[in-house]
Structure formats: C-alpha cells, structure tokens
Write a protein that holds these residues in place. Structure first.
Motif, PDB file in Angstrom:
ATOM      1  N   TRP A 208       0.809  -1.216   0.000  1.00 13.03           N
ATOM      2  CA  TRP A 208       0.000   0.000   0.000  1.00 13.03           C
ATOM      3  C   TRP A 208       0.845   1.271   0.000  1.00 13.03           C
ATOM      4  CZ3 TRP A 208      -5.210   0.126  -0.576  1.00 13.03           C
ATOM      5  CH2 TRP A 208      -5.887  -1.086  -0.425  1.00 13.03           C
ATOM      6  N   ILE A 209       0.275   2.291  -0.616  1.00  9.74           N
ATOM      7  CA  ILE A 209       0.778   3.664  -0.496  1.00  9.74           C
ATOM      8  C   ILE A 209      -0.217   4.394   0.389  1.00  9.74           C
ATOM      9  CG2 ILE A 209       1.409   5.784  -1.705  1.00  9.74           C
ATOM     10  CD1 ILE A 209       1.404   3.978  -4.313  1.00  9.74           C
ATOM     11  N   SER A 210       0.254   4.944   1.481  1.00 10.57           N
ATOM     12  CA  SER A 210      -0.631   5.693   2.373  1.00 10.57           C
ATOM     13  C   SER A 210      -0.493   7.179   2.083  1.00 10.57           C
ATOM     14  CB  SER A 210      -0.277   5.420   3.839  1.00 10.57           C
ATOM     15  OG  SER A 210      -1.070   6.224   4.690  1.00 10.57           O
ATOM     16  N   ALA A 211      -1.630   7.840   1.914  1.00  9.27           N
ATOM     17  CA  ALA A 211      -1.622   9.284   1.635  1.00  9.27           C
ATOM     18  C   ALA A 211      -1.427  10.040   2.945  1.00  9.27           C
ATOM     19  CB  ALA A 211      -2.916   9.699   0.956  1.00  9.27           C
ATOM     20  N   GLY A 212      -0.194  10.015   3.460  1.00  8.92           N
ATOM     21  CA  GLY A 212       0.104  10.692   4.714  1.00  8.92           C
ATOM     22  C   GLY A 212      -0.324   9.858   5.906  1.00  8.92           C
ATOM     23  N   ARG A 213      -0.233  10.458   7.078  1.00  8.47           N
ATOM     24  CA  ARG A 213      -0.632   9.777   8.310  1.00  8.47           C
ATOM     25  C   ARG A 213      -1.929  10.348   8.864  1.00  8.47           C
ATOM     26  NH1 ARG A 213       1.868   4.928   8.748  1.00  8.47           N
ATOM     27  NH2 ARG A 213       4.103   5.118   8.315  1.00  8.47           N
ATOM     28  N   GLY A 214      -2.699  10.989   8.006  1.00 10.47           N
ATOM     29  CA  GLY A 214      -3.920  11.646   8.440  1.00 10.47           C
ATOM     30  C   GLY A 214      -5.156  10.799   8.220  1.00 10.47           C
ATOM     31  N   PRO A 215      -6.290  11.446   7.875  1.00 10.72           N
ATOM     32  CA  PRO A 215      -7.580  10.754   7.790  1.00 10.72           C
ATOM     33  C   PRO A 215      -7.611   9.576   6.815  1.00 10.72           C
ATOM     34  CG  PRO A 215      -7.899  13.126   7.828  1.00 10.72           C
ATOM     35  CD  PRO A 215      -6.434  12.906   7.709  1.00 10.72           C
ATOM     36  N   LEU A 216      -6.995   9.715   5.628  1.00  8.04           N
ATOM     37  CA  LEU A 216      -7.041   8.612   4.670  1.00  8.04           C
ATOM     38  C   LEU A 216      -6.231   7.411   5.160  1.00  8.04           C
ATOM     39  CD1 LEU A 216      -6.892  10.381   1.191  1.00  8.04           C
ATOM     40  CD2 LEU A 216      -8.782   9.065   2.147  1.00  8.04           C
ATOM     41  N   HIS A 217      -5.162   7.671   5.891  1.00 13.00           N
ATOM     42  CA  HIS A 217      -4.389   6.573   6.481  1.00 13.00           C
ATOM     43  C   HIS A 217      -5.242   5.834   7.515  1.00 13.00           C
ATOM     44  CE1 HIS A 217      -0.876   4.388   7.965  1.00 13.00           C
ATOM     45  NE2 HIS A 217      -1.288   4.686   9.183  1.00 13.00           N
ATOM     46  N   GLU A 218      -5.972   6.604   8.333  1.00  8.25           N
ATOM     47  CA  GLU A 218      -6.857   5.986   9.323  1.00  8.25           C
ATOM     48  C   GLU A 218      -7.966   5.192   8.634  1.00  8.25           C
ATOM     49  OE1 GLU A 218      -8.301   8.988  11.939  1.00  8.25           O
ATOM     50  OE2 GLU A 218      -6.305   9.748  12.417  1.00  8.25           O
ATOM     51  N   MET A 219      -8.461   5.714   7.521  1.00  6.06           N
ATOM     52  CA  MET A 219      -9.507   5.014   6.783  1.00  6.06           C
ATOM     53  C   MET A 219      -8.993   3.681   6.243  1.00  6.06           C
ATOM     54  SD  MET A 219     -11.570   6.264   3.396  1.00  6.06           S
ATOM     55  CE  MET A 219     -12.244   7.694   4.190  1.00  6.06           C
ATOM     56  N   HIS A 235       4.870   2.790   1.384  1.00  3.69           N
ATOM     57  CA  HIS A 235       5.205   4.174   1.049  1.00  3.69           C
ATOM     58  C   HIS A 235       4.207   5.108   1.731  1.00  3.69           C
ATOM     59  CE1 HIS A 235       7.746   2.589  -2.214  1.00  3.69           C
ATOM     60  NE2 HIS A 235       6.727   1.784  -2.481  1.00  3.69           N
ATOM     61  N   VAL A 236       4.709   6.229   2.232  1.00  4.22           N
ATOM     62  CA  VAL A 236       3.856   7.277   2.797  1.00  4.22           C
ATOM     63  C   VAL A 236       4.136   8.558   2.026  1.00  4.22           C
ATOM     64  CG1 VAL A 236       3.285   8.646   4.834  1.00  4.22           C
ATOM     65  CG2 VAL A 236       3.849   6.218   5.081  1.00  4.22           C
ATOM     66  N   ALA A 237       3.095   9.139   1.440  1.00  2.80           N
ATOM     67  CA  ALA A 237       3.275  10.339   0.607  1.00  2.80           C
ATOM     68  C   ALA A 237       2.144  11.321   0.881  1.00  2.80           C
ATOM     69  CB  ALA A 237       3.299   9.962  -0.870  1.00  2.80           C
ATOM     70  N   GLU A 238       2.484  12.538   1.270  1.00 10.38           N
ATOM     71  CA  GLU A 238       1.481  13.571   1.539  1.00 10.38           C
ATOM     72  C   GLU A 238       0.940  14.177   0.246  1.00 10.38           C
ATOM     73  OE1 GLU A 238       0.298  14.466   4.404  1.00 10.38           O
ATOM     74  OE2 GLU A 238       1.690  13.626   5.878  1.00 10.38           O
ATOM     75  N   ASP A 239       1.813  14.363  -0.731  1.00  8.52           N
ATOM     76  CA  ASP A 239       1.458  15.063  -1.964  1.00  8.52           C
ATOM     77  C   ASP A 239       0.758  14.112  -2.937  1.00  8.52           C
ATOM     78  OD1 ASP A 239       1.285  16.682  -4.142  1.00  8.52           O
ATOM     79  OD2 ASP A 239       3.436  16.868  -4.491  1.00  8.52           O
ATOM     80  N   PRO A 240      -0.442  14.465  -3.433  1.00  6.66           N
ATOM     81  CA  PRO A 240      -1.140  13.592  -4.384  1.00  6.66           C
ATOM     82  C   PRO A 240      -0.328  13.276  -5.633  1.00  6.66           C
ATOM     83  CG  PRO A 240      -2.619  15.295  -3.567  1.00  6.66           C
ATOM     84  CD  PRO A 240      -1.255  15.636  -3.064  1.00  6.66           C
ATOM     85  N   SER A 241       0.508  14.210  -6.080  1.00  6.68           N
ATOM     86  CA  SER A 241       1.307  13.947  -7.281  1.00  6.68           C
ATOM     87  C   SER A 241       2.337  12.846  -7.021  1.00  6.68           C
ATOM     88  CB  SER A 241       2.004  15.227  -7.752  1.00  6.68           C
ATOM     89  OG  SER A 241       2.894  15.709  -6.769  1.00  6.68           O
ATOM     90  N   THR A 242       2.853  12.779  -5.787  1.00  3.55           N
ATOM     91  CA  THR A 242       3.794  11.713  -5.431  1.00  3.55           C
ATOM     92  C   THR A 242       3.083  10.366  -5.389  1.00  3.55           C
ATOM     93  OG1 THR A 242       5.079  13.286  -4.116  1.00  3.55           O
ATOM     94  CG2 THR A 242       5.481  10.949  -3.718  1.00  3.55           C
TER      95      THR A 242
END
Length: 334
Positions: A208-219, A235-242
């Motif tokens: 999995w690629i987690s979109a940061g450690r915020g709400p989507l990661h919790e989801m 992988h953990v990536a905050e930026d949608p382009s990443t």
C-alpha cells in the motif's frame, strides 16, 4: 486647503449639514437648480436655500450665476472633488454593509485543487476577494472556530474522526455536499485491473501507499481491520502527485477519491462495501450570512462536479446526489 478646512480654521461653525452638501453636489452635476431639485425630489427654492446656507457657512461663493447659467467657482471646484469623494465613500460603506458577502472571504479546503474552486467562486461573485487555502479537516475546523476563516470545506472518514469533529463543531452550521465513496487506485497492469468487482478482502496480500498519516491513512487501517488484516504500507506520501507517480510505476495500491484525474497513468476502481467519506461545508452563521452561504455552496457543488467529470463512471453516480441541488443553483443564478 479645502473650503471646509478654511471654514473650520476660521471658526465659522460646525461641519455643514449633509443635505446642504448633497444640494451642492446636485447643482454642480446638473448645472441647474431646477434639475438639481428634481434629482433630489424637492423644490427649487429649497435647493437654493441649502446652497446659500452652505456658502454663508463657508464664507465663499461656490457658484457663479446668471439668469441662464450656473458654473462652479474655483472654491466650488475644489470642494466638489472632496464632497464627491465623501459621497462615494458613503455609498461604498452602505454597499459593504448590505452585501450578502464580505469584501474578502477566506475558505479552508481539504483539496489541493484550489484553482478550480477559486474559478467557481469568482464566477459566483467577482467583486469578492476570495482566498482558498488547503488544510486537512481538523486544522481547518480549528481555524474556523478561531474566526481565521469564514468557511471550511471538510470531510469525515473514520468513526472516531466523525465523533471528534462533531464534538469540536459546536456553534457551527454544517451542510453536506456529497457522500463520496472511496475508490481503489491501482497500477495499469495490476492483477485486479480487469476485475469487475473488488472487495477489501481481495486486498489482503497487497502493498500500500498511504496518503500521509492523516484521515485517509486511518480510513485504510479501519477498512483493512474490518476485513481481518493489517495493511502492508510500503510508502507514505502527503502530496497527491507523489502518490500518482508511485502508482504509475507499479509500486503499490492506494485509496483515492474517485474525482482524481489519473491522466491515464493508473486506474481507479470502485470498492464493493468499501469506505465512504462525507464531504461538507462548515461555517459560523454569525460570520457568513445565509445568502453568502448559498453562494459558497453553489460554487462548491459545481467545483466538485467539475472534478468528477474526469471519471464518467463516478459522474453517473454523482448526478443522482447533486442533480437537484445543481438545478436549484442554476435557477437561482438566472
């Protein structure tokens, strides 16, 4: 120095009455006492008395007169510039107090796609100076509570976050925009790419690629836990382009909004019995009046539908949710 300043320094009395200044303005603009009286909905003798009183108070002639002509003196021309500015400022102040929207409106949005949201807001009211900043839901609501923004475009994901936002949103008004299903983003050649139906249970051994450690990661964690496994986050990536770049290179899967533009570099697939998120607008009624709220909501609906247009499959589902609201917005604009 203006005639008003001369009169004040000479001790000739109080600042002239606004009715007298309005009479002066009307005569200066029309060049005629009778037409000035018609403009002011009063009589010609009244306008004459008001102008004469103003001239006595200022100690100077403001107009030259013959039976057929009226013209401004040098003092009259000087006074006209300042009194016209006074009138303009007064009208601007009245307009600012009666307009449904403030001169500036600050909005916090969960989405990085602020450019299109700005376009829709400006299409609703181009006289407002709009400011849109990207913030996750929790900080956005905190800024709203501190009066740092007028409205917040947010979403809730996990059950714990719904409870947290509900407890922190006392005193706020909330209007749902859409109940958005979260889709699966996967590389083009992935083994599930051709599957007609995908469930969370099909994803047990995936990376999995987690979109940061915020709400989507919790989801993601909550969805996988309900399916009986722990996600293997590589992988953990905050930026949608990443996130998009990692997907296009076949590195792993990710949860995504169905409104993301894939640009043909990866796939979006619906998840059967997958998670959803509630997208909503929050505001303080004392800072954003109902008319202003309607403007922001209409712009937000069109912005969201515009984003969804990149995914025809999702757009068909969305129209059933937003169709009536968009039609109502269209009728109001006409």
């Amino acid at each position: 120095m203006t005639a008003l300043q001369v009169a004040h320094e000479a001790g000739s009395g109080a600042v002239p009455a606004w009715d007298d200044l309005r009479a002066f303005l009307a005569v200066a603009r029309t060049g005629n006492f009778t037409r000035a009286a018609e403009e002011l909905h009063t009589s010609q003798p009244t306008v004459t008395r008001q102008v004469q009183r103003l001239e006595r108070q200022l100690g100077t002639a403001l107009f030259g007169r013959t039976r057929r002509e009226v013209w401004l003196t040098a003092e009259g021309r000087t006074l006209l510039k300042w009194v016209a500015r006074m009138e303009d400022n007064a009208l601007r102040g009245i307009a600012a107090c009666t307009r449904p929207l403030p001169a500036e409106v600050h909005i916090a949005s969960y989405s990085y796609s602020v450019g299109h949201l700005m376009e829709e807001l400006e299409a609703e009211d181009s006289q407002v100076e709009w400011h849109v900043a990207t913030l996750p839901p929790e900080p956005a609501l905190h800024q709203l509570a501190r009066d740092e923004v007028h409205a917040a475009l947010c979403y809730t994901t996990t059950s714990s976050q719904r409870a947290e936002i509900a407890s922190s949103s006392q005193g706020l008004a909330v209007q749902d925009l859409v109940q958005e299903p979260v889709w699966l983003a996967l590389p083009l050649g992935h083994r599930l790419a051709t599957r007609a139906s995908i469930t969370p249970a099909d994803l047990v051994r995936e990376k999995w690629i987690s979109a940061g450690r915020g709400p989507l990661h919790e989801m993601l964690a909550e969805m996988c836990s309900a399916a009986g496994f722990v996600p293997d986050v590589r992988h953990v990536a905050e930026d949608p382009s990443t996130v998009g770049a990692l997907l296009s290179h076949g590195k792993a899967l990710s949860l995504s909004s169905p409104t993301i533009d894939t640009r043909g570099e990866f796939l979006l697939k619906p998840l059967e019995n997958g998670p959803t998120r509630r997208i909503f607008l929050a505001w303080k009624p004392e800072r954003l009046r109902p008319e202003a709220t309607s403007v922001v909501l209409a712009a937000a609906r069109r912005w969201y539908r515009r984003r969804a247009a990149t995914n025809p499959d999702y757009l068909a589902l969305l129209n059933s949710q937003l169709g009536e609201a968009l039609e109502a917005d269209h009728r109001e604009r006409r």
